[in-house]
Design an enzyme around this catalytic site. Structure first.
Site, PDB file in Angstrom:
ATOM      1  N   VAL A  82       0.760  -1.252  -0.215  1.00 29.20           N
ATOM      2  CA  VAL A  82      -0.155  -0.041  -0.045  1.00 29.20           C
ATOM      3  C   VAL A  82       0.927   1.363   0.198  1.00 29.20           C
ATOM      4  CG1 VAL A  82      -1.931   1.275   1.270  1.00 29.20           C
ATOM      5  CG2 VAL A  82      -1.789  -1.328   1.197  1.00 29.20           C
ATOM      6  N   LYS A  83       0.584   2.055  -1.035  1.00 32.36           N
ATOM      7  CA  LYS A  83       1.445   3.544  -1.050  1.00 32.36           C
ATOM      8  C   LYS A  83       0.703   4.359  -0.437  1.00 32.36           C
ATOM      9  CE  LYS A  83       3.676   4.877  -4.991  1.00 32.36           C
ATOM     10  NZ  LYS A  83       3.634   5.168  -6.261  1.00 32.36           N
ATOM     11  N   ILE A  84       1.557   5.078   0.480  1.00 29.20           N
ATOM     12  CA  ILE A  84       0.932   6.032   1.472  1.00 29.20           C
ATOM     13  C   ILE A  84       1.743   7.472   1.287  1.00 29.20           C
ATOM     14  CG2 ILE A  84       0.540   6.641   3.856  1.00 29.20           C
ATOM     15  CD1 ILE A  84      -1.045   4.340   3.235  1.00 29.20           C
TER      16      ILE A  84
END
EC number: 2.2.1.2
Length: 215
Positions: A82-84
């Site tokens: 997951v890119k945050i």
């Protein structure tokens, strides 16, 4: 050094896979928007053809929204990362997700201190954007050197993904510095395999072969 391909285009991914050059995939909302189909369907298809990590980015900017989206994304496939975004709420989300065993990629990093904070929060990956730094007449690769030194000094497990790669020199310098990963657009990946002298050599060999055939 690992090569990730920075695209959401299935044909580009398959082409890079055929070259044996895909250790993972990174996407972002801009790349997804270029493709036909629903967001989750695109990500699911990418995950089905790529064995390595596939980064999919949250859209929410608040802590609660990011965590909720991240949990939903993590259910798509086992290889989801997951890119945050690199924000205060983003760091809080990374901490929570790390504690839940969800892999994260902190994106939009433009300073070594941001990368340090991402590592301390427990990020699996940190993505500094070298091309955008170069656009400001600064040295993006110098940032990679700083981050690599900090991570080495304190033995962080967080891996560096060199992002916003614009040309083959970015990839070469990333490898020389010792970055873990470069995420590369398809056109740059193709350019890496090319050299004018290679082209000239092929032309010369073919011309000589035709002369032999015509004897």
């Amino acid at each position: 050094m690992k090569f990730f391909i920075d695209t959401a285009n299935i044909d580009e991914i398959k082409d890079a896979l055929a070259m044996g050059m895909v250790d993972g995939v990174t996407t972002n909302p801009s790349l997804i928007a270029k493709e036909a189909g629903e967001f989750t369907d695109i990500i699911r298809e990418i995950c089905s053809i790529v064995e390595g990590p596939v980064s999919a980015e949250v859209i929410s900017l608040d802590y609660d929204g990011m965590v909720k989206e991240a949990r939903d994304l993590a259910k798509i496939a086992d290889n989801i990362v997951v890119k945050i975004p690199m924000t205060v709420d983003g760091l809080k989300a990374v901490r929570t997700l790390t504690n839940e065993g969800i892999k994260t990629n902190v994106t939009l990093i433009f300073s070594a201190t941001q990368a340090l904070m991402a590592a301390k929060a427990g990020a699996t990956y940190a993505s500094p954007f070298v091309g955008r730094i170069d656009d400001l007449a600064l040295d993006g690769m110098n940032l990679i050197e700083e981050i690599a030194e900090i991570y080495s000094n304190y033995m962080f497990d967080t891996q560096i993904i060199v992002a916003s790669v614009r040309n083959p020199l970015h990839v070469l310098n990333s490898a020389l510095i010792g970055a873990d990963i470069a995420t590369i657009p398809h056109k740059v990946l193709s350019a890496l395999a090319s050299h004018p002298l290679t082209d000239r050599g092929i032309e010369s060999f073919m011309a000589d072969w035709k002369k032999k055939e015509n004897k």
